[in-house]
Design an enzyme around this catalytic site. Structure first.
Site, PDB file in Angstrom:
ATOM      1  N   ARG A   1      -4.760  -2.033  -1.108  1.00  0.00           N
ATOM      2  CA  ARG A   1      -4.611  -0.504  -1.327  1.00  0.00           C
ATOM      3  C   ARG A   1      -3.046  -0.098  -1.612  1.00  0.00           C
ATOM      4  O   ARG A   1      -2.265  -0.146  -0.436  1.00  0.00           O
ATOM      5  CB  ARG A   1      -5.347   0.265  -0.090  1.00  0.00           C
ATOM      6  CG  ARG A   1      -6.677   0.292  -0.122  1.00  0.00           C
ATOM      7  CD  ARG A   1      -7.180   0.980  -1.644  1.00  0.00           C
ATOM      8  NE  ARG A   1      -8.562   0.635  -1.757  1.00  0.00           N
ATOM      9  CZ  ARG A   1      -9.066  -0.145  -2.436  1.00  0.00           C
ATOM     10  NH1 ARG A   1      -8.594  -0.963  -3.151  1.00  0.00           N
ATOM     11  NH2 ARG A   1     -10.392  -0.603  -2.438  1.00  0.00           N
TER      12      ARG A   1
ATOM     13  N   GLU B   1      -6.889   6.900  -4.929  1.00  0.00           N
ATOM     14  CA  GLU B   1      -8.090   6.165  -4.124  1.00  0.00           C
ATOM     15  C   GLU B   1      -9.419   6.344  -4.780  1.00  0.00           C
ATOM     16  O   GLU B   1     -10.397   5.898  -3.982  1.00  0.00           O
ATOM     17  CB  GLU B   1      -8.028   6.912  -2.475  1.00  0.00           C
ATOM     18  CG  GLU B   1      -6.740   6.645  -1.890  1.00  0.00           C
ATOM     19  CD  GLU B   1      -6.650   5.398  -1.469  1.00  0.00           C
ATOM     20  OE1 GLU B   1      -7.365   4.569  -0.811  1.00  0.00           O
ATOM     21  OE2 GLU B   1      -5.308   5.123  -1.678  1.00  0.00           O
TER      22      GLU B   1
ATOM     23  N   ASP C   1      -3.709   2.640 -17.204  1.00  0.00           N
ATOM     24  CA  ASP C   1      -4.014   3.341 -16.008  1.00  0.00           C
ATOM     25  C   ASP C   1      -2.713   3.830 -15.432  1.00  0.00           C
ATOM     26  O   ASP C   1      -1.594   3.218 -15.704  1.00  0.00           O
ATOM     27  CB  ASP C   1      -4.423   2.181 -15.085  1.00  0.00           C
ATOM     28  CG  ASP C   1      -4.390   2.844 -13.547  1.00  0.00           C
ATOM     29  OD1 ASP C   1      -4.825   3.866 -13.272  1.00  0.00           O
ATOM     30  OD2 ASP C   1      -4.165   1.739 -12.667  1.00  0.00           O
TER      31      ASP C   1
ATOM     32  N   GLN D   1      -2.311   9.871  -7.750  1.00  0.00           N
ATOM     33  CA  GLN D   1      -1.682  10.917  -6.844  1.00  0.00           C
ATOM     34  C   GLN D   1      -1.059  12.341  -7.619  1.00  0.00           C
ATOM     35  O   GLN D   1      -0.926  12.088  -8.661  1.00  0.00           O
ATOM     36  CB  GLN D   1      -0.419  10.298  -6.145  1.00  0.00           C
ATOM     37  CG  GLN D   1      -1.017   9.116  -5.116  1.00  0.00           C
ATOM     38  CD  GLN D   1      -1.993   9.172  -4.191  1.00  0.00           C
ATOM     39  OE1 GLN D   1      -2.095  10.295  -3.748  1.00  0.00           O
ATOM     40  NE2 GLN D   1      -2.410   8.116  -3.773  1.00  0.00           N
TER      41      GLN D   1
ATOM     42  N   THR E   1      -8.455  -0.605  -9.309  1.00  0.00           N
ATOM     43  CA  THR E   1      -9.221  -1.583  -8.982  1.00  0.00           C
ATOM     44  C   THR E   1     -10.062  -2.010 -10.225  1.00  0.00           C
ATOM     45  O   THR E   1     -10.197  -3.134 -10.541  1.00  0.00           O
ATOM     46  CB  THR E   1     -10.108  -1.450  -7.902  1.00  0.00           C
ATOM     47  OG1 THR E   1      -9.399  -0.913  -6.763  1.00  0.00           O
ATOM     48  CG2 THR E   1     -11.018  -2.656  -7.347  1.00  0.00           C
TER      49      THR E   1
END
Length: 366
Positions: A188, A55, A210, A214, A60
């Site tokens: 998301r 998050e 990337d 988590q 993004t």
């Protein structure tokens, strides 16, 4: 006669062998040239590893690179995201409804009936959002209880982007709907595995990797450590008062600080160039007006002004990342803003390329 025939056969076999050997030699030389070219190209490749907790906005950021340097997303990719966007809407609306009791809120009688129907509706598992489902979500989003719950989203694991979707349901649920860039950026979905994008700037190839942020995904990071020239670490500065999705006892920013320490001071990266992106700066600016930083960081003794809080949090990271041989470059960003990310990446090139060139050897200064 028999000897002549045998001689002709042997001559023919020898020619076939010679021809076969010649073809093999040609193929071998071709493969050798290809390998040599790939080695030369790889030598000049800037490999960037984008890391951060879940998050934080790192995925993004990578999507923005795709938009800026790779002409955006193909139609097939957008079609795939149509389902993801609509399921995002349904999932987080459902989560908002289920979170109401935990924050002492309840829907009005007629709204409760709609909520019950919405939670039971099986069409939410289809590949599109039905008209009935859309109307139910619209009704629920108008309720004061759901609006109030959304204002408390920091403690409910609801993304800030959810209102972006709920305020544009007519467009997002059209039969011919195809997600635009902003729809995709706001979606998301936890990153699992590894994704990458390759592009070229000023005749120099860049390779951006990337990996999922988590906790369950971080064991995969080490497989991407080889030949890294630059680490970009993304932390969501607005999440100073939020808890981890995986563990609601752990503060997100403290987790990010610990992860930054264990990563950037790892033997693989101790001498590598590093750029630290303080993401979601726009949300931080709004949040700090209503939330006291000292509630989450008891050592903070400032006046809770935007500048003072920003300086405090920035210094926590820089103390960890800076060493005698490396000074971390830090930038403040908003990953959903394409223009801001383009500016940030241009600064990254200017500030880091000289250091990276020492590793690569053949990169011209911008």
């Amino acid at each position: 006669m028999g000897n002549r025939k045998s001689s002709k056969k042997n001559t023919s076999k020898n020619k076939t062998r010679m021809k076969s050997k010649s073809e093999r030699d040609k193929r071998s030389k071709k493969i050798d040239r290809k390998i040599a070219n790939e080695r030369e190209n790889y030598k000049n490749l800037v490999k960037i590893l984008v890391l951060g907790t879940g998050e934080s906005g790192k995925s993004t950021f990578v999507k923005q690179i795709q938009i800026i340097y790779k002409s955006g997303f193909e139609t097939e990719f957008r079609q795939m995201y149509k389902t993801k966007v609509q399921r995002n809407i349904i999932h987080y609306t459902k989560q908002l409804i289920n979170s109401l009791p935990s924050v002492g809120l309840q829907l009005k009688s007629h709204e409760r009936d709609v909520a019950i129907r919405f939670l039971k509706d099986k069409s939410q598992y289809c590949d599109h959002t039905t008209i009935e489902l859309k109307e139910m979500i619209e009704t629920l989003w108008k309720s004061k209880a759901l609006k109030r719950a959304f204002s408390l989203r920091s403690s409910l694991q609801i993304p800030d982007t959810h209102s972006y979707y709920l305020n544009d349901l007519d467009r997002l649920t059209e039969e011919e709907y195809l997600p635009n860039d902003q729809d995709i950026l706001n979606c998301r979905i936890p990153t699992t595995g590894v994704s990458s994008v390759e592009f070229e700037v000023n005749n120099l190839p860049w390779y951006v990797v990337d990996v999922g942020g988590q906790r369950s995904e971080r064991r995969k990071w080490i497989h991407q450590f080889d030949d890294v020239n630059l680490v970009i670490y993304v932390t969501a500065i607005s999440e100073f008062d939020q808890k981890l999705y995986e563990d609601e006892e752990v503060n997100r920013m403290r987790e990010s600080l610990e992860l930054f320490d264990s990563t950037i001071n790892n033997d693989y990266f101790f001498h590598k160039s590093c750029v630290l992106l303080f993401n979601k700066i726009d949300l931080f600016e709004n949040k700090i007006k209503e939330t006291n930083l000292s509630e989450s960081f008891i050592d903070y003794e400032g006046d809770n002004s935007y500048d003072d809080c920003l300086s405090y949090l920035t210094n926590l990271f820089l103390k960890i990342g800076n060493n005698k041989k490396r000074k971390v470059t830090h930038l403040y960003t908003c990953a959903n803003n394409t223009g801001k990310i383009k500016e940030a990446f241009e600064v990254i090139q200017q500030s880091v390329l000289e250091k990276v060139s020492k590793d690569l050897g053949k990169i011209e200064k911008l």
